[in-house]
Design a protein around this motif. Sequence first.
Motif, PDB file in Angstrom:
ATOM      1  N   ARG A 136       0.720  -1.193   0.079  1.00 54.37           N
ATOM      2  CA  ARG A 136      -0.085  -0.120  -0.200  1.00 54.37           C
ATOM      3  C   ARG A 136       0.931   1.171   0.265  1.00 54.37           C
ATOM      4  O   ARG A 136       0.484   2.277   0.525  1.00 54.37           O
ATOM      5  CB  ARG A 136      -0.963   0.125   1.215  1.00 54.37           C
ATOM      6  N   SER A 137       2.042   1.058  -0.532  1.00 54.60           N
ATOM      7  CA  SER A 137       2.888   2.414  -0.674  1.00 54.60           C
ATOM      8  C   SER A 137       2.589   3.405  -1.548  1.00 54.60           C
ATOM      9  O   SER A 137       2.924   4.621  -1.465  1.00 54.60           O
ATOM     10  CB  SER A 137       4.460   1.989  -0.866  1.00 54.60           C
ATOM     11  N   TRP A 138       1.612   3.004  -2.564  1.00 54.20           N
ATOM     12  CA  TRP A 138       0.972   3.992  -3.501  1.00 54.20           C
ATOM     13  C   TRP A 138      -0.293   3.409  -3.752  1.00 54.20           C
ATOM     14  O   TRP A 138      -0.652   2.450  -3.793  1.00 54.20           O
ATOM     15  CB  TRP A 138       1.901   4.314  -4.770  1.00 54.20           C
ATOM     16  N   ILE A 139      -0.948   4.323  -4.337  1.00 52.39           N
ATOM     17  CA  ILE A 139      -2.487   4.053  -4.789  1.00 52.39           C
ATOM     18  C   ILE A 139      -2.846   5.076  -6.144  1.00 52.39           C
ATOM     19  O   ILE A 139      -2.418   6.001  -6.081  1.00 52.39           O
ATOM     20  CB  ILE A 139      -3.469   4.277  -3.892  1.00 52.39           C
TER      21      ILE A 139
ATOM     22  N   GLY B 277       1.156   8.888  -3.044  1.00 49.78           N
ATOM     23  CA  GLY B 277       2.450   7.927  -2.508  1.00 49.78           C
ATOM     24  C   GLY B 277       3.506   8.968  -2.141  1.00 49.78           C
ATOM     25  O   GLY B 277       3.385  10.120  -1.912  1.00 49.78           O
ATOM     26  N   PRO B 278       4.814   8.275  -2.131  1.00 40.56           N
ATOM     27  CA  PRO B 278       5.855   9.181  -1.657  1.00 40.56           C
ATOM     28  C   PRO B 278       6.062  10.069  -2.568  1.00 40.56           C
ATOM     29  O   PRO B 278       5.978  10.227  -3.951  1.00 40.56           O
ATOM     30  CB  PRO B 278       6.992   7.937  -1.881  1.00 40.56           C
ATOM     31  N   ALA B 279       6.947  11.174  -2.120  1.00 39.20           N
ATOM     32  CA  ALA B 279       7.041  12.476  -2.736  1.00 39.20           C
ATOM     33  C   ALA B 279       7.936  12.183  -4.125  1.00 39.20           C
ATOM     34  O   ALA B 279       7.581  12.859  -5.137  1.00 39.20           O
ATOM     35  CB  ALA B 279       7.592  13.528  -1.758  1.00 39.20           C
ATOM     36  N   ALA B 280       8.940  11.505  -3.904  1.00 41.35           N
ATOM     37  CA  ALA B 280       9.685  10.856  -5.075  1.00 41.35           C
ATOM     38  C   ALA B 280       8.860  10.475  -6.387  1.00 41.35           C
ATOM     39  O   ALA B 280       9.155  10.860  -7.124  1.00 41.35           O
ATOM     40  CB  ALA B 280      10.776   9.930  -4.916  1.00 41.35           C
ATOM     41  N   LEU B 281       7.748   9.547  -6.114  1.00 41.95           N
ATOM     42  CA  LEU B 281       7.039   9.097  -6.915  1.00 41.95           C
ATOM     43  C   LEU B 281       6.254  10.191  -7.927  1.00 41.95           C
ATOM     44  O   LEU B 281       6.050  10.026  -8.856  1.00 41.95           O
ATOM     45  CB  LEU B 281       6.193   7.879  -6.535  1.00 41.95           C
ATOM     46  N   VAL B 282       5.609  10.853  -6.640  1.00 41.70           N
ATOM     47  CA  VAL B 282       4.624  12.024  -7.282  1.00 41.70           C
ATOM     48  C   VAL B 282       5.532  13.002  -8.186  1.00 41.70           C
ATOM     49  O   VAL B 282       5.021  13.473  -9.136  1.00 41.70           O
ATOM     50  CB  VAL B 282       3.937  12.480  -5.893  1.00 41.70           C
ATOM     51  N   ASP B 283       6.626  13.508  -7.760  1.00 41.46           N
ATOM     52  CA  ASP B 283       7.429  14.227  -8.525  1.00 41.46           C
ATOM     53  C   ASP B 283       7.699  13.625  -9.685  1.00 41.46           C
ATOM     54  O   ASP B 283       7.828  14.544 -10.911  1.00 41.46           O
ATOM     55  CB  ASP B 283       9.037  14.610  -7.849  1.00 41.46           C
TER      56      ASP B 283
END
Length: 268
Positions: A228-231, A245-251
């Motif tokens: 569940r680290s991202w959705i 999810g994590p800021a790095a993924l969203v960026d």
Amino acid sequence: MENAHVEDAWVRVPGAAARWLEQLDPEHGYSGFQPPRRPDAAWVLHAMYAWDEGLVTTTHDDLHKSVAEAGLTGTPRLPEPAGDVSELLQGSIVTGTDLGRTGHPGAGWRRLRWRELARGFGEPVVPEGRLPGNRCLRQAHPAGSWSAAIRPPAEGCLDRESWQRLIGVLLRYTVSGADTRCLAYYCPLVTNEWEEDTVLVGRLGDAGPLYDHPAMNSCPSNLWPEDRSWIVYCDWDLWGTKIVGPAALVDAVLADPELEGVRLPWTG
């Protein structure tokens, strides 16, 4: 992986696997569960396209009425209105908006960014307080129907090219990569199953072909890894897909040149 094998790669599991999403968004499971920021979030705006030869004042509704009144069965120079018009009621408007899976319309069409259209009209890409949907870019469809020279964003499903691109980003920013075990939830408005939630399980590496699952007419309403680290959230009523999810993924989603991403802080 060939699309013919997607049903083997993604198998159904009990609907209880999506129960935790109900706790995040208890009121919207019928159209997809919107997760809150965890810890960051962005929206990918569904792609739209413009006819290469320029805009016209004729709308999708005008075109549909002209073809119907003339009793024509051939294809006019500009394609007929997008979407299934068989269920239109008398007096309703053909907006031109597709519902479900879409992709690039083919030769003669170019990608039209939301930002380009919004800038031309001097309005925000998404008005503050709104979600990406039919209340956006209102000056482009003031009476409800879009110019026949525009293929507007599809409702309810990310476009095919953006889905494939998004899966590529997720693969790069997920620790286990292609072997990551993921779950996909399809809302009842997609499946027409109201008694039991529809949840499939498979590998992230097989999520690309999942877009064209033969039993569905949409991408998943929600997609997430077991940890569940991202959705990913794609509501049946919206023109945008949310990634949390994590800021790095969203960026990375926001920086991808093929995805049109935007942060909407008021959406949580």
